[in-house]
Design an enzyme around this catalytic site. Structure first.
Site, PDB file in Angstrom:
ATOM      1  N   SER A  51     -17.077  13.597 -41.865  1.00 26.40           N
ATOM      2  CA  SER A  51     -16.661  13.822 -40.480  1.00 26.40           C
ATOM      3  C   SER A  51     -15.429  12.992 -40.172  1.00 26.40           C
ATOM      4  O   SER A  51     -15.268  11.882 -40.677  1.00 26.40           O
ATOM      5  CB  SER A  51     -17.801  13.482 -39.518  1.00 26.40           C
ATOM      6  OG  SER A  51     -17.581  12.213 -38.938  1.00 26.40           O
ATOM      7  N   LYS A  52     -14.573  13.570 -39.360  1.00 21.73           N
ATOM      8  CA  LYS A  52     -13.304  12.928 -39.050  1.00 21.73           C
ATOM      9  C   LYS A  52     -13.544  11.588 -38.352  1.00 21.73           C
ATOM     10  O   LYS A  52     -12.771  10.654 -38.501  1.00 21.73           O
ATOM     11  CB  LYS A  52     -12.491  13.853 -38.153  1.00 21.73           C
ATOM     12  CG  LYS A  52     -11.042  13.401 -37.999  1.00 21.73           C
ATOM     13  CD  LYS A  52     -10.165  14.506 -37.477  1.00 21.73           C
ATOM     14  CE  LYS A  52      -8.714  14.116 -37.566  1.00 21.73           C
ATOM     15  NZ  LYS A  52      -8.091  13.783 -36.307  1.00 21.73           N
TER      16      LYS A  52
END
Ligand code: GLU
Ligand code: ZN
Length: 471
Positions: free
Chosen positions: A236-237
């Site tokens: 996930s960013k």
């Protein structure tokens, strides 16, 4: 003769290239180069707010940086809306698609009443609505049967039609959906192999239904493994470092990134993981890709990067590291050249370079106080500093080189009583206060080479300043 393979990478413009995207792009590139096929690039910018050049630029720049160059000009979906509307018209005429004027709230409210799986209930299937502004176009999924394919990585995959809703082809705004544009473009671009991330598996039956209804044949599919973090969660960013540009900024080499990405879900038959790209091109085969989620391990990436850095010739290392030392500092470039090999062999990323050699361009070393306290408390610290100052003052500029410096420090160690059972100087102990005094840090490149590079004047000034700080 079988047709030459054609594959494509089809990023949606997000302003950055995700390592998962780079992983898919690389699989396409390797496949095309291995088979002598064609690797195309398509920008999936049907969303109005995605259709901005600055959101695509970084993606292209990172692909170029990685060396994943594509054949021909990139195709932009935003230029091809006519093609998608034509396909939609054909599906409408054939009765495979129908207009729908339900709002998302209505769809949801009906689901609330009926329960069961969420999604569209086919409300407008037989209402005979005429397509118009404000009406979406939906695909009429057959009531029974199933759609499947033989995935080159996952084997047989099958979806029952009963579990697929009548999905949207054109939004009520008239804009094509990803599903329609993606399927139409692959047909139009004569793509033979769709190689993409696992997250597209669930959309593939819809893709196949569209292609079937348009009578445009079907490509082969290879759905690459999902990349996960240490906790086995999708990258996930927010939590993970996922931007290729950030890795470049942090001193990763493109060739190391590519080599490491190639190893995610795939390995060469002989188990030799770090190797030239040409060999990976020779060995790569989609059939050997493991469908299980692959752990994107930043530690291993750093390790592979370190191996690539150590394999650089000194001059090449200086060129690659130069952007990471302060620009405009003449002494920085000189420092890099003076200690190129010593530094090269000690870093895992180029961003680690400046802290190893900044003592060479700073007027005063940036002293790590904890390291100094510890070194100053060591046995014989003051005596070693004094002995080194006396000995080094007498070397003279013309004999100022690592061998002569070492001899002085060995002598100072013996004088200070830092000797082992055989009477040999304990060099590590003697070096500790000298290193912190001169470089500011407890670890760094080899000390005698460091002092040689710093020169007699600055070395002696720093040793004297350190001595003055001791009682
Ligand atoms: N545009 C899609 C994405 O960025 C890729 C679709 C595909 O490769 O078919 O995930
Ligand atoms: Zn409807």
């Amino acid at each position: 003769m079988p047709e030459a393979p054609r594959c494509r990478f089809a990023p949606s413009p997000t302003g950055y290239l995700h390592v998962g995207g780079a992983h898919s792009a690389l699989a396409n590139w390797l496949f095309a180069r291995h088979t002598g096929g064609t690797f195309l690039l398509r920008i999936e910018d049907t969303d109005a707010e995605r259709n901005r050049p600055e959101l695509t630029e970084n993606v292209l720049e990172m692909l170029r940086w990685l060396g994943l160059t594509w054949d021909g000009d990139p195709v932009h979906q935003s230029d091809r809306f006519d093609l998608y509307r034509q396909a939609a018209d054909r599906l409408l005429e054939a009765g495979t698609a129908y207009a729908c004027d339900c709002t998302p709230d209505e769809v949801q409210a009906r689901h609330g009443e009926r329960g069961g799986p969420p999604g569209y209930d086919g409300h407008c299937r037989d209402r005979g609505l005429v397509p118009a502004e404000g009406r979406a176009l939906r695909f009429r999924v057959p009531d029974s049967g199933a759609t499947g394919w033989t995935d080159l990585i996952r084997g047989e995959v099958r979806f029952e039609h009963a579990n697929l809703e009548d999905f949207v082809l054109l939004r009520s705004s008239g804009a094509p959906t990803f599903l329609l544009a993606n399927a139409v473009d692959d047909a139009d671009m004569a793509i033979t192999h769709v190689i993409r991330g696992e997250d597209h598996v669930n959309g593939t039956p819809k893709y196949l239904l569209i292609r079937g209804a348009l009578g445009s044949g079907v490509p082969a599919f290879a759905h690459m493994p999902l990349l996960v973090n240490q906790g086995r969660k999708k990258l996930s960013k927010r939590r993970d470092d996922v931007s290729v540009a950030d890795y470049r900024a942090r001193g990763y080499l493109a060739e190391a990134m590519v080599n490491y990405l190639a190893l995610l879900g795939w390995g060469p038959p002989d188990g030799v993981e770090v190797r030239p790209l040409a060999e990976i091109v020779d060995l790569f085969d989609l059939a050997d890709v493991n469908p299980a989620p692959a752990f994107f391990d930043p530690q291993k990436l750093a390790h592979v990067n370190g191996e690539y850095i150590r394999a650089l010739e000194p001059a090449a290392f200086v060129e690659r590291a130069a952007p990471f030392v302060p620009p405009g500092e003449e002494r920085a470039r000189e420092a890099l050249e003076a200690l190129a090999v010593e530094v090269r062999d000690r870093v895992r990323t180029l961003a680690e370079v400046p802290e190893l050699i900044d003592f060479l361009w700073r007027d005063e070393p940036d002293i790590d106080e904890a390291a100094w306290e510890k070194a100053a408390r060591g046995k014989g610290a003051a005596e070693v500093l004094e002995g080194a100052i006396a000995g080094l003052s007498s070397i003279g500029a013309e004999r100022w080189e690592p061998g002569a410096i070492r001899t002085v420090v060995e002598g100072a160690a013996v004088e200070a009583g830092l000797v082992n059972a055989e009477g040999r100087p304990q060099l590590a102990k003697a070096q500790a206060p000298l290193r912190v005094a001169v470089t500011g840090r407890a670890v760094g490149p080899p000390l005698f080479e460091s002092l040689a590079a710093l020169g007699p004047d600055r070395t002696l000034a720093r040793l004297q300043a350190a001595r003055a700080r001791l009682p």
